[in-house]
Write a protein that holds these residues in place. Structure first.
Motif, mmCIF file in Angstrom:
data_model
loop_
_atom_site.group_PDB
_atom_site.id
_atom_site.type_symbol
_atom_site.label_atom_id
_atom_site.label_comp_id
_atom_site.label_asym_id
_atom_site.label_seq_id
_atom_site.Cartn_x
_atom_site.Cartn_y
_atom_site.Cartn_z
ATOM 1 N N ALA A 256 -7.101 2.184 12.147
ATOM 2 C CA ALA A 256 -7.967 1.876 11.010
ATOM 3 C C ALA A 256 -9.216 2.751 11.037
ATOM 4 C CB ALA A 256 -8.341 0.394 11.025
ATOM 5 N N LEU A 257 -9.749 2.936 12.240
ATOM 6 C CA LEU A 257 -10.945 3.767 12.384
ATOM 7 C C LEU A 257 -10.653 5.218 11.998
ATOM 8 C CD1 LEU A 257 -13.876 4.146 13.321
ATOM 9 C CD2 LEU A 257 -12.998 4.434 15.653
ATOM 10 N N ARG A 259 -8.403 6.258 9.952
ATOM 11 C CA ARG A 259 -8.273 6.340 8.492
ATOM 12 C C ARG A 259 -9.657 6.375 7.840
ATOM 13 N NH1 ARG A 259 -3.974 2.576 9.305
ATOM 14 N NH2 ARG A 259 -5.390 0.868 8.767
ATOM 15 N N GLU A 260 -10.558 5.541 8.361
ATOM 16 C CA GLU A 260 -11.904 5.509 7.810
ATOM 17 C C GLU A 260 -12.632 6.823 8.048
ATOM 18 O OE1 GLU A 260 -15.174 3.725 5.817
ATOM 19 O OE2 GLU A 260 -13.040 3.231 5.949
ATOM 20 N N HIS A 263 -11.340 9.387 5.713
ATOM 21 C CA HIS A 263 -11.874 9.162 4.364
ATOM 22 C C HIS A 263 -13.322 9.643 4.259
ATOM 23 C CE1 HIS A 263 -12.532 7.187 0.523
ATOM 24 N NE2 HIS A 263 -13.578 6.544 1.049
ATOM 25 N N ARG A 264 -14.122 9.329 5.262
ATOM 26 C CA ARG A 264 -15.541 9.688 5.200
ATOM 27 C C ARG A 264 -15.744 11.197 5.375
ATOM 28 N NH1 ARG A 264 -19.236 4.815 7.602
ATOM 29 N NH2 ARG A 264 -18.095 3.114 6.606
ATOM 30 N N TRP A 312 -20.834 1.810 11.889
ATOM 31 C CA TRP A 312 -19.479 1.488 12.373
ATOM 32 C C TRP A 312 -19.334 -0.004 12.664
ATOM 33 C CZ3 TRP A 312 -16.314 4.698 10.786
ATOM 34 C CH2 TRP A 312 -16.472 6.071 10.906
ATOM 35 N N MET A 316 -15.341 -2.171 7.424
ATOM 36 C CA MET A 316 -14.897 -0.900 6.880
ATOM 37 C C MET A 316 -14.446 -1.067 5.436
ATOM 38 S SD MET A 316 -12.790 0.661 10.077
ATOM 39 C CE MET A 316 -13.592 0.878 11.665
ATOM 40 N N SER A 317 -14.734 -0.061 4.643
ATOM 41 C CA SER A 317 -14.325 -0.097 3.240
ATOM 42 C C SER A 317 -13.472 1.127 2.937
ATOM 43 C CB SER A 317 -15.555 -0.107 2.334
ATOM 44 O OG SER A 317 -15.186 0.054 0.984
ATOM 45 N N SER A 318 -12.386 0.914 2.283
ATOM 46 C CA SER A 318 -11.488 2.024 1.982
ATOM 47 C C SER A 318 -11.919 2.779 0.732
ATOM 48 C CB SER A 318 -10.058 1.502 1.801
ATOM 49 O OG SER A 318 -10.027 0.606 0.716
ATOM 50 N N CYS A 320 -15.335 3.561 0.045
ATOM 51 C CA CYS A 320 -16.708 4.015 0.091
ATOM 52 C C CYS A 320 -16.768 5.467 -0.367
ATOM 53 C CB CYS A 320 -17.272 3.841 1.504
ATOM 54 S SG CYS A 320 -17.147 5.289 2.520
#
Length: 324
Positions: A256-257, A259-260, A263-264, A312, A316-318, A320
Motif C-alpha cells: 500500500a505504501l 502504491r502511495e 502516486h505521489r 505518512w 493514505m488517500s489514493s 491526493c
C-alpha cells in the motif's frame, strides 16, 4: 576340565559386552577385553576383589565401596542382584554409568564356587535420554506450533506453541484428526502431504491457511518431515507451523505504501512540469528562468520534508493531488 574352562573363556572373550568372574571370596578369576575397556584398566587376577572398576559411585553420586557393590552382595547373600545401577570411575577420571548383572555360580552339589558379572554400559542410553529431554524442552518452549501425527493423520503430540496458535488445549487435540485444522477448501493438502511423507520425502516450507478452534483463519508457514521409529520405518510426520499474520500485514502495508509513493512521485513530476511551464511564461531571460525554477523546486523540497516527517502517519488517500 581345563579344556572346558578354556572354551568357556574363549566364548566370554569373544562377547562384545563386559564380563568377569570371581571365586567365592570375590577375587577376580577372569575378565574379558570388553570389561578392561569399560573399566579403563587391567584388573589384577587373584588380587582385585569383587569389581574390575577403579572406583564406584551410586547413581546419585555417593561413593560405593567395592565391598558393598552388587557383586559383593550377590556373593555374600548367594543370590542374583538385578536393577541396581552404578557409576564406574576410570583411572583417568571418566565416569561410566552401567547396569551390573552379578549371578552366583554353583557346583553340581549346589555349593557356591564364585560368580559371574555382566556389565551393560549405559553411556549411550543416558546420552540418548539427555538428547531426548533436551529436544523435548526445545519443542515445548518453542513459540512455533510443533505437532506430530501418524500416517492416518491422527495427532500424536501437541506443544504449547500449538495451543497458542490454534487455541486447542492438548487434551482436545491429541487423538483427533489433523484435518480439524484444515479449511474445507484445502482438505486436498493433507492427501498430498501424507503421500509425500509415506515416500520418505520432506515437505519444504510453504504458506497456507489453517483454522483455529473459534473458526477464524490464520495464515501459516508449514514445514513437514517424516518421523521414523527405531528400525527406520516411517510411522508419521512432524509439522512446524509458524504464524505469519504479522508478516502478511506488514507485506500488505508495504504494498500500500509503495502504491502511495508511486502516486505521489507522479504528482511531484506533474507539479515540476507545471512549475517549469509557468516559470517559462513569466521569465524574460535564461538566468531569471533558472533562478525561479530553483526557488520553486527548493520550496517543493521543503514541503516534501514536511510530508515525510508528518504525513505518512496520516491515513493514505489514493486520490491526493498537488497543484501549482
Amino acid at each position: 576340565m581345563l579344556r572346558k574352562d578354556n572354551l568357556f573363556h574363549q566364548v566370554l572373550e569373544a562377547l562384545p559386552v563386559a564380563i568377569y568372574t570371581t571365586d567365592r571370596s570375590g577375587k577376580i578369576t577372569f575378565y574379558n577385553r570388553a570389561a578392561a575397556e569399560l573399566a579403563g584398566r587391567e584388573p589384577q587376577i587373584g588380587v582385585d576383589e569383587w569389581c574390575v572398576t577403579f572406583r564406584l559411585f551410586t547413581p546419585d553420586g555417593n561413593p560405593l565401596p567395592h565391598e558393598d557393590c552388587p557383586m559383593a552382595v550377590a556373593l555374600k547373600e548367594n543370590r542374583p542382584i538385578r536393577n541396581q545401577e552404578a557409576i564406574a570411575q576410570r583411572p583417568d577420571g571418566t565416569l561410566i554409568p552401567f547396569l551390573p548383572f552379578p549371578t552366583p555360580l554353583r557346583d553340581e552339589t549346589g555349593e557356591l564356587i564364585g560368580a559371574v558379572n555382566l556389565l551393560v554400559d549405559l553411556s549411550e542410553r543416558r546420552q540418548a535420554e539427555e538428547v531426548r529431554q533436551h529436544l523435548s524442552a526445545i519443542v515445548e518452549s518453542s513459540f512455533d506450533a510443533i505437532v506430530s501425527k501418524d500416517l492416518n493423520g491422527v495427532i500424536k503430540s501437541w506443544n504449547h506453541g500449538a495451543e497458542r496458535l490454534f487455541r486447542y488445549p492438548a487434551s482436545e487435540a491429541i487423538g483427533k484428526p489433523i484435518t480439524m485444522l484444515i479449511p474445507a477448501d484445502r482438505q486436498d493438502e493433507e492427501v498430498y502431504i501424507l503421500d509425500r511423507i509415506r515416500n520418505g520425502e520432506r515437505v519444504e516450507s510453504y504458506e497456507t491457511v489453517r483454522r483455529r478452534k473459534d473458526g477464524s483463519l490464520v495464515p501459516v508457514s508449514l514445514t513437514i518431515s517424516p518421523v521414523r521409529d527405531g528400525t527406520g520405518r516411517i510411522v508419521g510426520a512432524s509439522k512446524i507451523a509458524r504464524d505469519i499474520s504479522a508478516a502478511k500485514e506488514s507485506e500488505y502495508r508495504i504494498r500500500a505504501l509503495m502504491r502511495e509513493v508511486n502516486h505521489r512521485v507522479k504528482n511531484q513530476y506533474a507539479v515540476i512540469l507545471s512549475m517549469i511551464r509557468e516559470t517559462n511564461k513569466r521569465s524574460r531571460n535564461p538566468d531569471a528562468f533558472e533562478r525561479d525554477v530553483r526557488e520553486r523546486i527548493m520550496a517543493l523540497s521543503a514541503s516534501h520534508d514536511l510530508l515525510v516527517s508528518d504525513d505518512w502517519g496520516a491515513p493514505m488517500s489514493s486520490n491526493c493531488c498537488w497543484h501549482s
